[in-house]
Structure formats: structure tokens, C-alpha cells
Scaffold this motif. Structure first.
Motif, short mmCIF file in Angstrom:
data_model
loop_
_atom_site.label_atom_id
_atom_site.label_comp_id
_atom_site.label_asym_id
_atom_site.label_seq_id
_atom_site.Cartn_x
_atom_site.Cartn_y
_atom_site.Cartn_z
N ILE A 1 7.59 -6.08 -22.98
CA ILE A 1 8.17 -6.90 -24.05
C ILE A 1 9.24 -7.85 -23.51
CG2 ILE A 1 9.45 -6.84 -26.22
CD1 ILE A 1 8.18 -4.11 -26.77
N SER A 2 10.19 -7.31 -22.74
CA SER A 2 11.33 -8.11 -22.29
C SER A 2 10.92 -9.31 -21.43
CB SER A 2 12.32 -7.23 -21.53
OG SER A 2 13.45 -7.97 -21.14
N PRO A 3 10.04 -9.13 -20.41
CA PRO A 3 9.63 -10.31 -19.62
C PRO A 3 8.93 -11.37 -20.46
CG PRO A 3 9.05 -8.28 -18.48
CD PRO A 3 9.48 -7.90 -19.85
N PHE A 4 8.10 -10.93 -21.40
CA PHE A 4 7.41 -11.89 -22.27
C PHE A 4 8.42 -12.68 -23.10
CE2 PHE A 4 5.51 -13.31 -26.19
CZ PHE A 4 4.29 -13.83 -25.80
N LEU A 5 9.41 -11.97 -23.66
CA LEU A 5 10.42 -12.62 -24.49
C LEU A 5 11.24 -13.62 -23.67
CD1 LEU A 5 11.89 -12.91 -27.17
CD2 LEU A 5 13.29 -10.95 -26.55
N THR A 6 11.61 -13.23 -22.45
CA THR A 6 12.38 -14.13 -21.58
C THR A 6 11.61 -15.41 -21.31
OG1 THR A 6 13.52 -12.26 -20.53
CG2 THR A 6 13.49 -14.34 -19.33
N THR A 7 10.33 -15.27 -20.98
CA THR A 7 9.49 -16.45 -20.72
C THR A 7 9.36 -17.31 -21.97
OG1 THR A 7 8.23 -15.24 -19.05
CG2 THR A 7 7.22 -17.22 -19.95
N LEU A 8 9.16 -16.67 -23.11
CA LEU A 8 9.00 -17.40 -24.36
C LEU A 8 10.27 -18.21 -24.68
CD1 LEU A 8 7.20 -17.88 -26.87
CD2 LEU A 8 8.33 -15.90 -27.92
N ILE A 9 11.43 -17.60 -24.50
CA ILE A 9 12.69 -18.29 -24.78
C ILE A 9 12.92 -19.43 -23.79
CG2 ILE A 9 15.20 -18.00 -24.79
CD1 ILE A 9 14.75 -15.20 -25.93
#
Length: 333
Positions: free
Chosen positions: A125-133
Motif C-alpha cells: 500500500i505505502s509504495p503505491f500511495l507514495t508513487t500516486l502522490i
């Protein structure tokens, strides 16, 4: 790479350049000069000048003499430029490789199966969210129920979110009222609002949600808080944005001057506690909806018993019913 870190450059800018210019005026510095003795305030700056090749012992080995800075500059700056160019080229190659994978994914049966929804589990979840942001172009909307993130997580979020805002993007966040009593959340809010974020609080319970550019939403899976669902379906994302906008419009700004606001919030939490009692919700569920611990919620109920001179919850409910108290905004009137 030269091996020099940002803190070395800061020391060079802050102290070493001034020392170098002073020694240029003086023609050098004796080896026994107390300014460059071990433990002296300027010793670290002196050592850096020597390491960079800006100072050199004379033939008699009694005095440190300044040298022309151009040679030292080329030894530091040229490798950095070379490394920067290499990293840019490497980044472009990685992007090209991933572009091929993205095309393969879109043609695959897996993409057809996942469609406009993607399930992320645990550490994904966290890596995906970082990339999305990092890829956002306009705004981020976040709903964060229950202020239970620890100080370390909030500090890391502050760094990420401030960088987001500094790119010229907008950010709005919604908490529950209970977040106002959470010191780490207070510090986080102070930091991000200072840079232009909008943060408000609401009495009601709501689920965690992040929406980026009104195109992608992250919400928790219905049966597992350790799983996030990535939603790209336009109608659903628009529906989630509408829910957020309505809640945000009713919420109260999270400000530093809290005295008057806290009185109003206490009244709202009191009304919601009454509604939870009337509707017959168990204490654990009511506490969660208020964003407080079960012990704090039990204190709210005890305060109501004392206020209405009731010994039991049944007496409390009966008394409030007789008085027409229903947990609405106009009850006090």
C-alpha cells in the motif's frame, strides 16, 4: 561520486568559505594557530578546506597556504555532474522499461480481470500511495478517521505532504473532532497548514479515504483494514468526492485558537453521544464513531447521567425522552 554529503556543503558555505577568504587576506595560517587547534570552533571548517585541497602546507611545513579554488572545484563539481547525467540516463531507461511492462499489462487478461479496481495488501500500500502522490497534478483529498497515527508516521507524512503542497498542488484533510486532543496530530496540522493545506474536523465517523486529482481513490477493503482498494472508475470516484465535499463543508476548521471552537465541538460530541444512546449502539461502536476510546465514551455517558440526575441508562433515556432531548442541534434551545 565524490563522497561529499549535503552537510559537507552546508559546512563549506557556512564556515569554510569565510575562513578561506580570511586566510587569503592574511596570506595563510601558522600550524600552531589556536584557531585551527584540535577542538577549536573552526577546526571542522579547516579540515574540510584541507580535504578539498584549498589549503596546503608550505615547504617549511610551518604555515598552511591557500591554493587556487578552480582545481578543487573541478574535483568536486565535475564528478557530481557526471553522476547526475548518469542518473538521468538510468532513470530514462527504467521509465522506458516500465513503459513496455505497462503496455504488456494493459493487453493481458490480468488487466481485464482487475479492470478499474485494484486490491493492495499490507506492505504494497505505502509504495503505491507514495508513487500516486508524487505523480499528482492538481490536488489530494484525504479523510483520516481516529487520530491514531504515531508521531513518527505523522512526521514522515508531514515531509511528504509539504513537498506535495510546495509543487503548487492543493490538499484538504478531514479528521474527527477527537484529533484536536492528539498532540502529534496538532503538530502535523500546524506544519501542513503553514504551507497552505486546509484541515477540518467533523463529529461523525467516516472511513479512511484518499483521492488524488479526482481520478484515483484509495479506500479500505470492507472486511480487511490491511487491504486497500484502488478505484479508478470515474462515476464511483466522483461519488466519493461528492461525499467528501459535503462532509468538508459541514466540518470546522482546525485552527490554533481553539477555546471557542472546543466549546462548540464539546456540544456536538454531547449531542452525538445522546444519539448513540437513543439508537442503542454498544459502547465500543459508539466510541469508534466518536473517534474516542471506550473509557472516554463511558465518561461522556457518566456526565449525562449526572446532568440529568439518572442512576441508570434506562433512567437517563426515560428522562431525556420526557424532555424531548434527541441529540439534535436545537435541543439546548
Amino acid at each position: 561520486m565524490t563522497g561529499y554529503r549535503p552537510e559537507d556543503r552546508e559546512l563549506f558555505e557556512r564556515e569554510a568559505t569565510g575562513l578561506y577568504e580570511q586566510l587569503l587576506t592574511e596570506g595563510g595560517v601558522p600550524v600552531e594557530d589556536p584557531r585551527i587547534a584540535e577542538g577549536a570552533p573552526l577546526r571542522r571548517a579547516f579540515d574540510l578546506l584541507v580535504e578539498l585541497g584549498l589549503l596546503q602546507l608550505d615547504d617549511a611545513r610551518t604555515t598552511w597556504r591557500p591554493l587556487e579554488p578552480s582545481n578543487a572545484q573541478s574535483r568536486v563539481v565535475t564528478p557530481l555532474g557526471t553522476e547526475g547525467a548518469r542518473l538521468i540516463e538510468e532513470s530514462a531507461r527504467w521509465a522506458s522499461a516500465f513503459a513496455g511492462l505497462n503496455q504488456s499489462w494493459r493487453r493481458s487478461p490480468a488487466a481485464a480481470e482487475s479492470g478499474l479496481f485494484l486490491y493492495l495488501h499490507g506492505d504494497a500500500i505505502s509504495p503505491f500511495l507514495t508513487t500516486l502522490i508524487n505523480e499528482a497534478q492538481e490536488e489530494m483529498l484525504t479523510a483520516q478517521p481516529q487520530a491514531n497515527r504515531n508521531a513518527k508516521a505523522l512526521s514522515e507524512a508531514a515531509v511528504r505532504d509539504i513537498a506535495f503542497i510546495k509543487r503548487g498542488l492543493s490538499m484538504r484533510t478531514l479528521y474527527q473532532h477527537s484529533a484536536r486532543r492528539h498532540p502529534a496530530t496538532h503538530r502535523y496540522v500546524a506544519e501542513v497548514t503553514k504551507h497552505g493545506a486546509e484541515v477540518r474536523t467533523l463529529d461523525e465517523f467516516f472511513n479512511r479515504m484518499i483521492v488524488v486529482d479526482r481520478q484515483v481513490a484509495l479506500i479500505p477493503a470492507a472486511d480487511n483494514q490491511a487491504t486497500a482498494v484502488v478505484v479508478r472508475e470515474p462515476a464511483i470516484v466522483a461519488y466519493l468526492v461528492d461525499i467528501f465535499e459535503r462532509a468538508f463543508a459541514r466540518a470546522r476548521p482546525f485552527s490554533t485558537s481553539e477555546s471557542r471552537v472546543m466549546k462548540e465541538i464539546a456540544s456536538e460530541q454531547r449531542s452525538m453521544t445522546i444519539r448513540m444512546l437513543i439508537e442503542g449502539h454498544p459502547d465500543a461502536g459508539s466510541a469508534k464513531r466518536l473517534g474516542v476510546s471506550p473509557r472516554t465514551y463511558a465518561g461522556y455517558v457518566a456526565d449525562l447521567k449526572e446532568e440529568y440526575n439518572a442512576e441508570t441508562r434506562f433512567q437517563l433515556g426515560y428522562t431525556m425522552g420526557q424532555l424531548g432531548i434527541a441529540g439534535q442541534d436545537d435541543d439546548e434551545a
